[in-house]
Design a protein around this motif. Structure first.
Motif, short mmCIF file in Angstrom:
data_model
loop_
_atom_site.label_atom_id
_atom_site.label_comp_id
_atom_site.label_asym_id
_atom_site.label_seq_id
_atom_site.Cartn_x
_atom_site.Cartn_y
_atom_site.Cartn_z
N ASN A 34 0.86 -1.17 0.00
CA ASN A 34 0.00 0.00 0.00
C ASN A 34 0.90 1.23 0.00
O ASN A 34 1.65 1.44 0.95
N LEU A 35 0.83 2.03 -1.05
CA LEU A 35 1.69 3.21 -1.16
C LEU A 35 1.51 4.16 0.01
O LEU A 35 2.47 4.74 0.50
N ALA A 36 0.28 4.28 0.50
CA ALA A 36 0.01 5.18 1.63
C ALA A 36 0.80 4.78 2.87
O ALA A 36 1.08 5.63 3.72
N GLY A 37 1.17 3.53 2.97
CA GLY A 37 1.96 3.06 4.11
C GLY A 37 3.35 3.68 4.18
O GLY A 37 4.02 3.59 5.21
N TYR A 38 3.79 4.32 3.11
CA TYR A 38 5.11 4.96 3.07
C TYR A 38 5.04 6.47 3.25
O TYR A 38 6.06 7.16 3.22
N ALA A 39 3.86 7.02 3.43
CA ALA A 39 3.64 8.47 3.46
C ALA A 39 4.51 9.20 4.48
O ALA A 39 4.96 10.31 4.23
N SER A 40 4.78 8.58 5.62
CA SER A 40 5.57 9.26 6.66
C SER A 40 7.06 8.89 6.62
O SER A 40 7.82 9.36 7.46
N GLU A 41 7.46 8.07 5.65
CA GLU A 41 8.87 7.65 5.57
C GLU A 41 9.75 8.78 5.06
O GLU A 41 9.36 9.55 4.18
N LYS A 42 10.94 8.86 5.59
CA LYS A 42 11.94 9.86 5.22
C LYS A 42 13.18 9.16 4.69
O LYS A 42 13.44 8.04 5.07
N PRO A 43 13.97 9.77 3.85
CA PRO A 43 13.75 11.10 3.27
C PRO A 43 12.63 11.06 2.24
O PRO A 43 12.41 10.04 1.60
N VAL A 44 11.95 12.19 2.08
CA VAL A 44 10.87 12.29 1.11
C VAL A 44 11.46 12.30 -0.30
O VAL A 44 12.43 13.01 -0.58
N LEU A 45 10.89 11.48 -1.17
CA LEU A 45 11.36 11.36 -2.55
C LEU A 45 10.69 12.42 -3.43
O LEU A 45 9.47 12.47 -3.53
N ASP A 46 11.52 13.23 -4.06
CA ASP A 46 11.07 14.16 -5.09
C ASP A 46 11.80 13.74 -6.36
O ASP A 46 13.02 13.93 -6.48
N LEU A 47 11.07 13.14 -7.30
CA LEU A 47 11.69 12.64 -8.53
C LEU A 47 12.42 13.72 -9.30
O LEU A 47 13.45 13.47 -9.93
N THR A 48 11.90 14.96 -9.27
CA THR A 48 12.53 16.05 -10.02
C THR A 48 13.90 16.40 -9.44
O THR A 48 14.76 16.91 -10.16
N GLY A 99 4.26 9.18 -17.87
CA GLY A 99 5.45 9.11 -18.70
C GLY A 99 5.24 8.28 -19.94
O GLY A 99 4.34 7.43 -20.00
N THR A 100 6.07 8.54 -20.93
CA THR A 100 6.06 7.77 -22.17
C THR A 100 7.50 7.46 -22.56
O THR A 100 8.44 8.15 -22.15
N ALA A 101 7.65 6.42 -23.35
CA ALA A 101 8.93 6.05 -23.97
C ALA A 101 8.58 5.28 -25.23
O ALA A 101 7.46 4.74 -25.36
N ASP A 102 9.50 5.20 -26.18
CA ASP A 102 9.20 4.56 -27.46
C ASP A 102 8.76 3.11 -27.32
O ASP A 102 7.94 2.64 -28.11
N ASP A 103 9.29 2.37 -26.34
CA ASP A 103 8.92 0.96 -26.20
C ASP A 103 7.88 0.73 -25.10
O ASP A 103 7.62 -0.41 -24.71
N VAL A 104 7.25 1.80 -24.62
CA VAL A 104 6.18 1.70 -23.63
C VAL A 104 4.85 1.85 -24.36
O VAL A 104 4.66 2.77 -25.15
N VAL A 105 3.95 0.91 -24.09
CA VAL A 105 2.63 0.92 -24.72
C VAL A 105 1.72 1.84 -23.91
O VAL A 105 1.50 1.62 -22.72
N GLY A 106 1.23 2.90 -24.54
CA GLY A 106 0.37 3.84 -23.84
C GLY A 106 1.16 4.72 -22.89
O GLY A 106 2.31 5.08 -23.15
N THR A 107 0.55 5.06 -21.77
CA THR A 107 1.14 5.98 -20.81
C THR A 107 1.42 5.28 -19.49
O THR A 107 0.55 4.58 -18.96
N ALA A 108 2.63 5.48 -18.98
CA ALA A 108 2.98 4.98 -17.65
C ALA A 108 2.39 5.93 -16.61
O ALA A 108 2.30 7.13 -16.85
N ARG A 109 2.00 5.36 -15.48
CA ARG A 109 1.43 6.19 -14.40
C ARG A 109 2.06 5.82 -13.08
O ARG A 109 2.32 4.64 -12.82
N GLY A 110 2.30 6.85 -12.26
CA GLY A 110 2.90 6.58 -10.97
C GLY A 110 2.59 7.65 -9.96
O GLY A 110 2.00 8.70 -10.29
N GLN A 111 2.99 7.37 -8.72
CA GLN A 111 2.76 8.32 -7.63
C GLN A 111 3.82 8.12 -6.57
O GLN A 111 4.25 6.99 -6.29
N THR A 112 4.24 9.24 -5.96
CA THR A 112 5.15 9.19 -4.82
C THR A 112 4.36 9.44 -3.54
O THR A 112 3.37 10.16 -3.54
#
Length: 180
Positions: free
Chosen positions: A26-40, A107-120
């Motif tokens: 469950n992604l929500a189970g990581y909500a309080s974990e540190k350090p916080v991930l900022d993909l950018t 996200g997209t890439a040439d060998d990815v079918v459709g659109t990738a989806r994610g969340q931090t």
């Protein structure tokens, strides 16, 4: 008598353990974990990765390294991945990512079918997509369920499950190291 009680106890616990083992993270189970991930921030600059692909039996079928050149302009990012496999073959994948509200990414890439989806959330990122995977002259569409965990400002670990029609085909394990 002790052996019989142990056997009965194990028999009673086995179904519960089997059900728990099938539960997904469950992604929500990581909500309080540190350090916080900022993909950018993490995927900005050069990132090196080392990985393995394990087939269904757990046997390592392929080892590889990746050098990623990453950049962002506003909410738009490019992750240019250069793979080198243990047999000497190479591959390139260029991800084009978009950051949305509340830690969502597409996200997209040439060998990815459709659109990738994610969340931090917290230190974790879940990323799902379908990859067009060439094998022996044919192309198969396989699903990836990626989980990334930021360990510290430089290191992130990634476990991905590859499946087709819900059947697990194998797992990929990666260790990312951000260059300073």
């Amino acid at each position: 008598m002790i052996q019989r009680r142990t056997l009965l106890g194990a028999t009673a616990v086995a179904p519960l353990a089997a059900l728990t083992g099938c539960a997904s993270q469950n992604l929500a189970g990581y909500a309080s974990e540190k350090p916080v991930l900022d993909l950018t921030q993490y995927f900005n600059g050069t990132v090196d990765a080392h990985g393995i692909f394990q087939g269904r039996s757990g046997q390592i079928a392929r080892r590889f390294t990746v050098v990623m050149e990453c950049s962002w302009k506003g909410n738009e990012g490019v992750l240019d991945e250069a793979f080198t496999y243990s047999d000497g073959t190479t591959q390139r994948r260029i991800w084009r990512l978009t950051k949305h509200a509340d830690g969502h990414y597409t996200g997209t890439a040439d060998d990815v079918v459709g659109t990738a989806r994610g969340q931090t959330q917290g230190n974790a990122f879940r990323w799902g997509y379908t990859l067009a995977l060439p094998v022996d002259g044919k192309v198969y569409h396989v699903d990836f369920d990626d989980w990334m965990y930021l360990i510290d400002e430089r290191v992130m670990l990634n476990r991905a499950t590859m499946s087709k029609f819900g059947v697990r085909l194998g797992e990929i394990t990666l260790s990312f190291t951000k260059r300073t």
